[in-house]
Write an enzyme that holds these catalytic residues in place. Structure first.
Site: not given
Ligand code: FES
Ligand SMILES: [Fe+2]
Ligand SMILES: [Fe+2]
Lengths: 376, 90
Positions: A123, A238
């Site tokens: 991020y 994931d």
């Protein structure tokens, strides 16, 4: 049950329950009570990626051209993802590691939380690229009422479990007078809090995250913010593993393959768990309202996102033995599946990455022929 | 993945019978026959395609790490090895 980082008591991990047995001492994987966690570790390791490998530079141009309400959607969604992964990067370790009794599960939890830290770092990579002042975005995560509210929902069950186990370690079972009032501490409630926490993690990773994925991919469906979408695709892959892992834990518990008392607790908590999923879904719908408050975007609006929340909630509850809540069996966002399929995961457009392989099977022998056209 | 000539029958909801080749991918077979199974990863790790299999034998192209309950199958990665009996909820 004071925690020890290396309990010197001899114990046979094959006979231990997943949680609340003897603490793990020797980290050995030659034998496993629940092999699935070892397989999850291998899979997660084979998924390893680094955010910096993904070129997000074109996103800056796209972002510059977006309307204000589209930016609101994009940035709010990114803030929410940042918040969720901030929680996930630490909480499985803090809340679950002190309770775990199987080496393979202990290592899975650490591997899992580590992969969350990659998500968090990505991020920053994304945000740095779209703004010269990342603080504007990061600082708002704890300053913005709508986001702070989400933090409360998502960390509540973790915090509850952590605080209760600390009190248990400190005072032991019984009724105790403390500065926060009278505390009735018992193993049954501690186990209950663990079970509800696992469920809440599943709500977080298997529902809340998916809602955010839908938003990220909606931009990319229009050819916008594709670098971001590439990263989110890797994160999603994931998360598919993570949600499977909590489903395994929950199902091993509730089907009586682990601690028999935990199985009873699972039965006892069934309604509460169903209510939690429903509450989580309702909160996600409120969030959709906030995202689209100033307008929809092409391909995604509040209604569709809310239907998706209902659909995905039903998929998830069914996987942990809870009856469907909304009875939606068709995915209202069919394009999601292209983004969530592993075989099309690419890191950079030039180099197609094989999405999963076992590291142990990588051929480390080099033949002269392999170096055929290789020049220094 | 080669499919050999041996034919097997995939029975769905005890009503429809699909005849296909042994060793075909179950998800593809179901899709070809109009069953829209929801899926994501197609590599047996997300569990989205989870379907009830009352009877039959499959082998997996990817070792499943998704949760599979008793009497369940992950069609995305399942290679049909015998006649199957499935329940598909709509
Ligand atoms: S689509 Fe993911 S397990 Fe089948
Ligand atoms: Fe994550
Ligand atoms: Fe996760």
């Amino acid at each position: 049950m004071a925690y020890s980082t290396f309990s010197q008591e001899k114990n046979d991990a094959l006979k231990e329950p997943m949680f609340f047995g003897n603490p793990v001492n020797v980290a050995r994987y030659d034998q496993q009570k629940f092999e699935i966690f070892e397989k999850l570790i291998e899979k997660q390791l084979s998924f390893f990626w680094r955010p910096e490998e993904i070129d997000v530079s074109k996103d800056r141009i796209d972002y510059g051209k977006m309307s204000d309400h589209e930016r609101h959607i994009f940035i709010s969604n990114l803030k929410y993802q940042t918040l969720l992964d901030s929680i996930q990067g630490r909480s499985p370790n803090v809340a679950l590691l002190p309770l775990v009794s199987l080496p393979e599960l202990e290592t899975w939890i650490e591997t899992w939380a580590f992969s969350e830290t990659i998500h968090s770092r990505s991020y920053t990579h994304i945000i740095r690229n779209i703004t010269n002042d990342p603080s504007l975005i990061f600082d708002d995560i704890v300053g913005n009422k709508d986001i702070v509210e989400r933090a409360e929902y998502t960390s509540r069950y973790y915090d509850d479990l952590i605080n209760y186990q600390q009190a248990y370690n400190l005072h032991g079972e019984g009724v105790h007078k403390t500065d926060v009032g009278e505390l009735d501490i018992n193993m049954h409630d501690l186990k209950r809090k663990l079970y509800m926490c696992l469920m809440s993690v599943n709500v977080l990773e298997a529902i809340r995250f998916y809602v955010s994925f839908a938003c990220s991919f909606a931009f990319a469906e229009r050819g916008l913010m594709e670098g971001n979408a590439k990263i989110i695709k890797l994160i999603a892959r994931d998360e598919q593993l993570h949600l499977s892992s909590t489903q395994h834990m929950i199902n091993l518990i509730r089907t009586g393959q682990d601690d028999p008392e935990m199985a009873e607790i699972a039965e006892e908590c069934k309604q509460d768990a169903a209510d939690m999923f429903k509450e989580g879904a309702e909160q996600e719908k409120e969030w959709a309202e906030y995202l689209f408050k100033d307008g929809s975007m092409l391909g995604l609006n509040k209604e569709i996102l809310c239907q998706y929340v209902e659909y995905i909630t039903d998929v998830r509850v069914k996987a942990v033995g809870i009856d469907p809540i909304f009875n939606i069996t068709k995915n209202p966002i069919p394009w999601m599946k292209t983004w969530l399929a592993s075989d099309t995961v690419q890191v950079a457009p030039q180099e197609v990455e094989i999405s999963s392989y076992l590291v142990g099977q990588v051929d480390s022998e080099v033949n002269v022929e392999d170096l055929g056209d290789f020049e220094l | 993945m080669k499919s050999d000539e041996t034919k097997v029958t995939v029975k769905v909801n005890d009503s429809t019978e699909i005849v296909c080749n042994k060793n075909e991918n179950l998800l593809r077979v179901l899709e070809k026959n109009g069953y829209e199974i929801e899926y994501e990863c197609q590599e047996a790790h997300c569990g989205t395609c989870r379907t009830i299999m009352n009877e039959g034998e499959v082998e997996y192209t990817y070792e499943p790490v998704a949760y599979i309950g008793k009497n369940e199958v992950l069609p995305c990665s399942a290679i049909i090895k015998s006649d199957l009996n499935l329940t598909i909820e709509w």
